[in-house]
Design a protein around this motif. Structure first.
Motif, PDB file in Angstrom:
ATOM      1  N   PRO A 123     -23.278  -6.930  69.423  1.00  0.00           N
ATOM      2  CA  PRO A 123     -23.205  -5.469  69.260  1.00  0.00           C
ATOM      3  C   PRO A 123     -22.058  -5.104  68.326  1.00  0.00           C
ATOM      4  N   VAL A 124     -22.143  -3.953  67.710  1.00  0.00           N
ATOM      5  CA  VAL A 124     -21.124  -3.533  66.753  1.00  0.00           C
ATOM      6  C   VAL A 124     -19.737  -3.514  67.398  1.00  0.00           C
ATOM      7  N   SER A 125     -19.669  -3.175  68.672  1.00  0.00           N
ATOM      8  CA  SER A 125     -18.375  -3.088  69.347  1.00  0.00           C
ATOM      9  C   SER A 125     -17.647  -4.423  69.430  1.00  0.00           C
ATOM     10  N   ARG A 126     -18.382  -5.527  69.194  1.00  0.00           N
ATOM     11  CA  ARG A 126     -17.768  -6.854  69.270  1.00  0.00           C
ATOM     12  C   ARG A 126     -17.639  -7.525  67.906  1.00  0.00           C
ATOM     13  N   LEU A 127     -17.978  -6.825  66.851  1.00  0.00           N
ATOM     14  CA  LEU A 127     -17.837  -7.373  65.505  1.00  0.00           C
ATOM     15  C   LEU A 127     -16.424  -7.154  64.981  1.00  0.00           C
ATOM     16  N   THR A 128     -15.993  -8.045  64.091  1.00  0.00           N
ATOM     17  CA  THR A 128     -14.732  -7.852  63.385  1.00  0.00           C
ATOM     18  C   THR A 128     -15.031  -7.399  61.965  1.00  0.00           C
ATOM     19  N   ALA A 129     -14.044  -6.791  61.337  1.00  0.00           N
ATOM     20  CA  ALA A 129     -14.226  -6.348  59.955  1.00  0.00           C
ATOM     21  C   ALA A 129     -14.513  -7.528  59.044  1.00  0.00           C
TER      22      ALA A 129
END
Length: 332
Positions: free
Chosen positions: A95-101
């Motif tokens: 999910p996006v909430s667990r992605l890094t830049a």
């Protein structure tokens, strides 16, 4: 003299199958990918099976200068590039909430900018000769995004935008350079074994699943026929049409079913590989681990000409039927 095709992502998956399809058709092939050993094995197999020239060029398509050098080397050793196929991709299951830049940047650089770099390198050479074909490999997910793959879906949608702009410019300049896109359904490739995965379970494609030889044949078709776009597989048509009719309903359906449909019940090993930042070594080929579920003999392609005629009504009917079923499952 044989025609020359360049295929990115040619070390494994759809790119590997596409390189073989072009070699089978008599093309000399330049194979671009990051892993030198796997790339050399693939090139050696093409030479022995089909008697063509196969040139392995270790290349990270996220590096524009490296793509330019690969194009120069191809033309120096094989001759003028007739077809350039952009296949290389990278994804992350999270999910996006667990992605890094850094993960977002890298996935976008490979999947989106990798195709942009390929288009620019190919066009620079094809413009001079006023001939050639560029094939971009897209996805049904460029039209209907799914949860857990925001990086990939965003990159594929961006490819659509860039491709459409470039196509208008080619027409404006009166060039005889053909630009086309092949949008794929779920395919049995190694990406489900080596994509970065933060979900704790092994990922899987959403059925129906196609063997990589099916998109490979569609890519060759797109390279040799003047079509603006090719949709591969009826699931691709249904996803695109349904999203155009009722995107809000699809949002709710995917919110409920989009996570589990992409994850198996198998636990993800603690040492699971990830190819996002570095290539994963090993004897990977075109196929993933889903041969028992994937189909190879059913080649369904829907071109822009088909969609404007007979398939338009069929696609809409299928979309409406699918939406009706979704609505019943969601209780709306």
């Amino acid at each position: 003299m044989a025609q020359v095709a360049v295929v990115t992502g040619a070390g494994a998956g759809v790119g590997r199958a596409a390189a073989e399809e072009f070699a089978r058709a008599g093309y000399d092939v330049a194979l671009l990918s990051r892993d030198p050993q796997r790339l050399e094995r693939a090139a050696s197999e093409l030479r022995s099976r089909y008697g063509v020239r196969a040139l392995p060029i270790p290349t990270d398509v996220a590096d524009a200068d490296a793509v330019e050098r690969a194009a120069d080397l191809t033309e120096a050793q094989l001759g003028s590039i007739d077809v350039w196929v952009n296949v290389a991709m990278a994804t992350v299951f999270a999910p996006v909430s667990r992605l890094t830049a850094a993960e977002v940047r890298r996935g976008t650089e490979v999947t989106y900018l990798g195709q942009v770099h390929g288009m620019m390198a190919a066009l620079r050479r094809m413009r001079e000769r006023n001939r050639g074909t560029i094939v971009n490999v897209g996805s049904a997910l460029a039209y209907r995004s799914v949860p857990l793959q925001a990086i990939y879906c965003g990159a594929k949608a961006a490819i659509r935008g860039f491709t459409d702009s470039l196509r208008s410019e080619i027409i404006h300049d009166g060039l005889d350079v053909h630009l086309t896109t092949v949008d794929l359904p779920a395919v049995n490739t190694p990406q489900f074994d080596w994509a970065l995965n933060k979900m704790g379970r092994r990922s899987k494609p959403v059925p129906p699943i196609y063997e990589p030889e099916v998109p490979a044949r569609a890519i060759l078709f797109a390279a040799t026929h003047r079509r603006r776009e090719v949709w591969l597989g009826f699931p691709t048509v249904k996803a695109i049409v349904a999203n155009r009719i009722a995107p809000g309903l699809i949002d709710r359906y995917l919110a409920r079913y989009g996570y589990d449909s992409q994850m198996s019940q198998q636990a993800l090993p603690a040492d699971a590989p990830s190819n996002l930042f570095e290539p994963v070594p090993g004897p990977y080929g075109a196929h993933g681990r889903f041969d028992a579920e994937a189909k190879n003999g059913d080649w369904e392609i829907f071109t822009d000409r088909h969609r404007d005629a007979a398939f338009a009504g069929l696609a809409i009917a299928a979309g409406l039927y699918g939406l009706h079923r979704l609505a019943k499952r969601l209780g709306v």
